[in-house]
Scaffold this motif. Structure first.
Motif, PDB file in Angstrom:
ATOM      1  N   UNK A   1      32.833  66.730  50.695  1.00  0.00           N
ATOM      2  CA  UNK A   1      32.663  66.522  49.323  1.00  0.00           C
ATOM      3  C   UNK A   1      32.014  67.743  48.612  1.00  0.00           C
ATOM      4  N   UNK A   2      31.945  67.410  47.304  1.00  0.00           N
ATOM      5  CA  UNK A   2      31.387  68.580  46.420  1.00  0.00           C
ATOM      6  C   UNK A   2      32.574  69.679  46.192  1.00  0.00           C
ATOM      7  N   UNK A   4      34.346  69.879  43.513  1.00  0.00           N
ATOM      8  CA  UNK A   4      34.849  69.398  42.210  1.00  0.00           C
ATOM      9  C   UNK A   4      35.599  70.609  41.658  1.00  0.00           C
ATOM     10  N   UNK A   5      35.168  71.781  41.784  1.00  0.00           N
ATOM     11  CA  UNK A   5      35.479  73.244  41.186  1.00  0.00           C
ATOM     12  C   UNK A   5      36.663  73.798  42.353  1.00  0.00           C
ATOM     13  N   UNK A 310      45.085  28.187  42.848  1.00  0.00           N
ATOM     14  CA  UNK A 310      44.295  26.926  42.534  1.00  0.00           C
ATOM     15  C   UNK A 310      44.389  26.344  41.289  1.00  0.00           C
ATOM     16  N   UNK A 314      44.657  22.376  41.224  1.00  0.00           N
ATOM     17  CA  UNK A 314      43.730  21.468  40.605  1.00  0.00           C
ATOM     18  C   UNK A 314      44.046  20.617  39.612  1.00  0.00           C
ATOM     19  N   UNK A 317      46.526  18.134  40.950  1.00  0.00           N
ATOM     20  CA  UNK A 317      45.779  17.154  41.996  1.00  0.00           C
ATOM     21  C   UNK A 317      44.925  16.290  41.254  1.00  0.00           C
ATOM     22  N   UNK A 318      43.953  16.564  39.950  1.00  0.00           N
ATOM     23  CA  UNK A 318      43.103  15.781  39.456  1.00  0.00           C
ATOM     24  C   UNK A 318      43.875  15.018  38.713  1.00  0.00           C
ATOM     25  N   UNK A 320      47.046  13.747  38.690  1.00  0.00           N
ATOM     26  CA  UNK A 320      47.819  13.079  39.452  1.00  0.00           C
ATOM     27  C   UNK A 320      48.899  12.185  38.828  1.00  0.00           C
ATOM     28  N   UNK A 361      33.440  47.720  52.438  1.00  0.00           N
ATOM     29  CA  UNK A 361      34.018  49.107  51.880  1.00  0.00           C
ATOM     30  C   UNK A 361      34.523  49.697  52.994  1.00  0.00           C
ATOM     31  N   UNK A 442      37.115  60.553  43.544  1.00  0.00           N
ATOM     32  CA  UNK A 442      36.190  59.966  44.383  1.00  0.00           C
ATOM     33  C   UNK A 442      35.812  58.831  43.956  1.00  0.00           C
TER      34      UNK A 442
END
Lengths: 443, 174
Positions: A1-2, A4-5, A310, A314, A317-318, A320, A361, A442
């Protein structure tokens, strides 16, 4: 890490295909041909899935609701083995063309969003679009050879009030679903997708040679235009290629549903390719942070697919309503339950599995986890398309041997073309203005 | 309780990142770094362990899911059963949107409350500000000092690593 430069100079790296890899691809095709041949012989001899289901098909088709009267009351068209071959060619081509177009969609999206992290993997996405032209050819060939087996609306006399085949509902859709307009649309969709893929690729390659930011700005314009066109064409192609096999049925969610399936498969393919290349010693700038982002994409869009799935389920289904519910009737219990297991299998492999595995993660940063999930997602969405297409076309006469054989042939051919295109350019877009940002990404 | 700090003021995040590495390598314990904006990778550089908040979030989510399912099943299935659209009383697909929303609701609120609690951000808590410029354009590295600290050495170390100034500050915490 670190770091960056900490400057590491990004140099071009070129993929070199080892003869062993090429042999693997060819053996995938050979295996596919063998499986296909076995499947065709078995189906022609009426052994296996096709035969058992054939007896049940008529009973199930009558039980399946209003669709049965128009669709499956009389067995028509080609013999079962040929029909299965045509349907499975169409099915695999829809899947591969869709995933192919996602490559360009992904690149375009990253340009428009000014995203930097994805620069080191963008060549994978560029190379993915390789299937668009072969896909168009296969679509046209299969359409001419098997349109009567695939699409109920192409039957003779179905739009003619005087004919005994006349179907008022289908005739009402003749303004959209007629062969010339259908073919024009197909050519236009794939033409647009291919044109923009090539355009973005060319700009990117010119940028590799010359450098400078003008290519980047030009890419953004091209990408924005592509996204607008893709938003429309991806939805419409889903109606044309997938939804029109169930010609009496309709769903306003369908375009997004198919797109979600393509999109998450495309991300899975990108991830898988990045990992394989990384493990083969390429893409040295790709690290756990890039994989983490790809993992997040895969996690998020698996949920997105489920959300769209879904939402469609749904409401139907509802409410019908018979004309809508028949779709799930066929898939959940129709044809003696031929598709019931697959219905739930799709939910498990496309939602529950990626959701639970990629939630942590650490899992998103580990190659092995991502590899397992990517492969599962690709298989899952292949079977998602199977479930969209087979019940409508094959009714209860579906099977798996021919279908897997064709899938393996497609996979092997796709991999050969894909890796060939991947090898044509440097895997690192050396002069991309955001390359440095991507290298130092990162999460 | 009164604590004394040496404050290294930095002008640039890249310089700061290297300074953090070097200061820690020299065996000096950094108390805290104050920056005007979040810096990628600074957690790793400071050796801060990953937050366990996501684990808590998972359990809050499970609580929300359980609560939502219990509520709907009890209300619509037992307490006041009604036939809606000819569906069974306990119609799970219809419960999914509410379950999802309550899962999210419990997770967000649980996380925010937990985060405030562990960060000690509650009403009447005085937040010590060691150098107000860290809310504007300076990066401030705070190192706790006591009698045995060699201030000259510390100051030299910070300056060698790019600190534009090194101050001392006393902070009373209550």
């Amino acid at each position: 890490m670190a770091t960056l430069t900490h400057q590491e100079s990004a140099t071009a790296e070129y993929l070199e295909l080892s003869p062993r890899t090429r042999k693997t691809f060819i053996s995938i095709i050979v295996a596919g041909v063998i499986v296909l041949a076995i499947g065709l012989i078995l189906a022609a001899m009426h052994i296996g899935g096709g035969h058992e289901a054939a007896g049940a098909a008529h009973g199930a088709a009558h039980a399946a609701g209003p669709e049965a009267g128009a669709g499956a009351a009389h067995h028509e068209g080609s013999p079962v083995w040929l029909k299965r071959l045509l349907v499975s060619l169409w099915h695999n081509n829809v899947f591969f063309v869709g995933v192919s177009a996602i490559g360009t969609f992904f690149v375009a999206l990253q340009y428009v969003a000014y995203a930097g992290w994805s620069v080191v993997i963008k060549r994978i996405n560029e190379a993915m679009s390789v299937w668009l032209l072969p896909g168009l050819v296969i679509f046209l060939v299969v359409f001419f050879a098997g349109r009567h087996d695939l699409f109920h609306w192409t039957h003779d006399g179905i739009m003619d009030p005087k004919s005994e085949n006349y179907d008022a509902i289908i005739a009402g859709k003749s303004g959209f679903l007629n062969t010339p307009f259908y073919l024009i649309r197909m050519v236009v969709y794939l033409g647009i997708w291919w044109f923009f893929s090539e355009r973005l690729r060319k700009i990117s390659l010119a940028e590799d040679l010359n450098g400078g930011t003008e290519y980047f700005h030009k890419s953004i314009n091209v990408a924005a235009l592509f996204l607008v066109l893709y938003a429309v064409t991806s939805s419409m192609s889903a109606w044309d290629w997938v939804m029109s096999v169930d010609v009496h049925w309709f769903s306003t969610m369908f375009g997004w549903y198919v797109f979600a399936s393509w999109w998450v498969s495309g991300i899975a393919l990108t991830t898988l390719t990045a990992i394989y290349l990384k493990q083969a010693g390429y893409l040295k700038f790709v690290n756990a942070n890039h994989l983490h982002d790809l993992g997040k994409f895969m996690f998020g869009f698996s949920i997105f697919w489920t959300y769209v799935w879904f939402s469609q389920f749904m409401l139907i289904w509802y409410a019908n309503l018979p004309e809508e519910a028949v779709y799930y009737n066929q898939r959940l219990g129709g044809f003696n339950g031929a598709y019931t297991w697959m219905f739930f299998f799709n939910l498990v492999i496309n939602f529950a599995f990626p959701f639970l595995v990629l939630m942590r993660r650490d899992a998103k940063r580990q190659m092995i986890m991502l590899k397992i999930v990517s492969i599962a997602v690709l298989i899952g969405h292949w079977s998602d398309f199977y479930l969209m297409l087979e019940p409508a076309t094959m009714k209860g006469e579906n099977g798996f041997i021919i279908e897997i054989g064709v899938a393996l042939i497609f996979l092997g051919t796709f991999l050969i073309l894909f890796t060939k295109r991947l090898a044509q350019a440097s895997l690192v877009p050396v002069n991309h203005p955001f390359l440095d940002e991507s290298v130092h990404h990162t999460t | 309780m009164t604590k004394r700090f040496a404050l290294g003021i930095f002008d640039d995040e890249d310089v700061l990142m290297h300074a953090i590495e070097n200061v820690r390598a020299a065996g000096v314990k950094i108390y805290e770094v104050f920056t005007p904006f979040p810096i990628h990778g600074i957690d790793d550089a400071l050796g801060i362990e990953r937050s366990r908040l996501p684990i808590a979030a998972f359990f809050y989510g499970m609580c929300g899911l359980a609560f939502a399912l219990w509520m709907q099943i009890y209300m619509l299935g037992f307490d006041w059963p009604m036939i809606i659209g000819g569906k069974p009383h306990i119609a799970l697909p219809a419960f999914i949107p509410v379950s999802f929303e309550l899962t999210v609701f419990f997770t967000c609120h649980g996380m925010v409350i937990t985060f405030y609690a562990i960060s000690k951000l509650y009403p009447r808590w005085r937040t010590p500000v060691l150098d107000v410029r860290s809310t504007d354009d300076k990066f401030v590295m705070a190192i706790e000092i006591n009698e045995s600290t060699d201030l000259n050495n510390l100051s030299k170390l910070l300056r060698e690593n790019g600190a534009s100034e090194v101050n001392e500050k006393e902070m009373t915490k209550n």
